[in-house]
Design an enzyme around this catalytic site. Structure first.
Site, PDB file in Angstrom:
ATOM      1  N   PRO A   1       0.845  -1.198   0.000  1.00 36.56           N
ATOM      2  CA  PRO A   1       0.000   0.000   0.000  1.00 36.56           C
ATOM      3  C   PRO A   1       0.877   1.244   0.000  1.00 36.56           C
ATOM      4  O   PRO A   1       1.859   1.313   0.733  1.00 36.56           O
ATOM      5  CB  PRO A   1      -0.784  -0.112   1.304  1.00 36.56           C
ATOM      6  CG  PRO A   1      -0.675  -1.546   1.708  1.00 36.56           C
ATOM      7  CD  PRO A   1       0.620  -2.040   1.170  1.00 36.56           C
ATOM      8  N   CYS A   2       0.528   2.194  -0.821  1.00 37.11           N
ATOM      9  CA  CYS A   2       1.374   3.390  -0.942  1.00 37.11           C
ATOM     10  C   CYS A   2       0.910   4.431   0.055  1.00 37.11           C
ATOM     11  O   CYS A   2       0.247   5.398  -0.298  1.00 37.11           O
ATOM     12  CB  CYS A   2       1.322   3.921  -2.359  1.00 37.11           C
ATOM     13  SG  CYS A   2       2.722   4.982  -2.699  1.00 37.11           S
TER      14      CYS A   2
END
Length: 299
Positions: free
Chosen positions: A76-77
């Site tokens: 997940p960024c």
């Protein structure tokens, strides 16, 4: 052909795992820290999925024990706080953690997927530096899913690493198999939706929300709402007549993410929509997986 063992990090509900499995890889383990996605994953795969925080450094040894030939994953960024003595108080990113795990475990290959605009974020050069220093040649590519067997205009960032190789090693294979035109919903699903036009809730009402099955779908997100009463038509909407236009069901949206009909989604509607929206499209992962496998067989 030798068996190529895969561990999937940040696996979500399993889009990337299924794509690599379909391409011919042997999935041996998967990890995620979101319980609802882990629950969906367990229903659809036979191998172990571990509900663990990958920020815990003891996990590196555990992953090494599987002796993976390739580590895949879509971290997940988003920023997270690092607790404990290592970097107390500093902000980092799960993309860095992915790079650290790969660097520590040293599989022959890795594939990292992310949002396409990660190229503009300061975290990417840090991750690249860790991976280069660990000995990986890198192929970095933005792929449009609609040119890779997915009926959806979804651009995603891929970084593929191979120990001891030159940068750009997979570029030719990735490019040569890309479709010249985008795949439409009709080409993938035919008339099975029972409608020519459908509603997809936009990020803002400055964007159109009514689409035709004779074009690629817009990016499937984790939000799915019915067409609002009194919806004000956008000039770019694909039909003048809104009578009969509906939003898609969760299952239909999973088809656009190229999950097969047999794939089971379990949980609340909110959870299911988020899991589907967060997933790597199965056929996009399969596309990348097949390119990696063919390159490995050439070697």
């Amino acid at each position: 052909m030798r068996t190529i063992k895969v561990v999937d990090l940040f696996c979500g509900c399993g889009g990337m795992s299924l794509g690599f499995q379909n391409a011919g890889f042997d999935l041996v383990a998967a990890y995620d820290n979101w319980e609802p996605a882990v629950k969906i994953y367990k229903k659809n795969f036979n191998h172990a999925v571990h509900n663990k925080d990958l920020n815990d450094e003891t996990v590196d040894v555990e992953i090494s024990a599987f002796k993976p030939d390739i580590i895949i994953g879509g971290p997940p960024c988003q920023d997270f706080s690092i607790a404990g003595k290592r970097n107390m108080g500093e902000r980092s990113n799960l993309t860095i953690r992915f790079a650290e795990i790969v660097s520590s475990v040293q599989p022959e290959w890795f594939v990292m997927e992310n949002v396409y605009n990660i190229e503009r974020m300061p975290v990417l050069p840090k991750a690249v530096s860790i991976l280069r220093n660990a000995g990986y040649g890198l192929t970095i590519k933005i792929l449009d899913a609609s040119r890779c067997g997915v009926p959806q205009a979804r651009k995603r960032f891929f970084m593929i690493g191979h120990l001891g190789d030159t940068d750009g090693f997979l570029e030719e294979l990735l490019n040569s198999r890309m479709s010249a035109k985008q795949m439409t919903l009709y080409e993938y699903l035919g008339d099975s939706l029972g409608t020519q036009f459908y509603y997809m809730h936009p990020r803002s009402y400055n964007r159109r929300a009514v689409f035709s099955i004779h074009e690629p779908s817009a990016t499937i997100r984790g939000v799915n709402r019915p067409i609002p009463e009194g919806y004000q038509k956008h000039p770019a909407d694909k039909t003048e007549i809104l009578d009969g236009v509906r939003s898609l069901t969760s299952k239909e949206r999973s088809y656009i993410q190229t999950f097969p009909e047999w794939f089971e989604f379990d949980g609340s509607k909110t959870v299911i929509e988020q899991a589907i929206g967060n997933a790597v499209p199965v056929k996009l992962a399969e596309y990348v997986g097949k390119c990696v496998l063919d390159y490995a067989e050439r070697g």
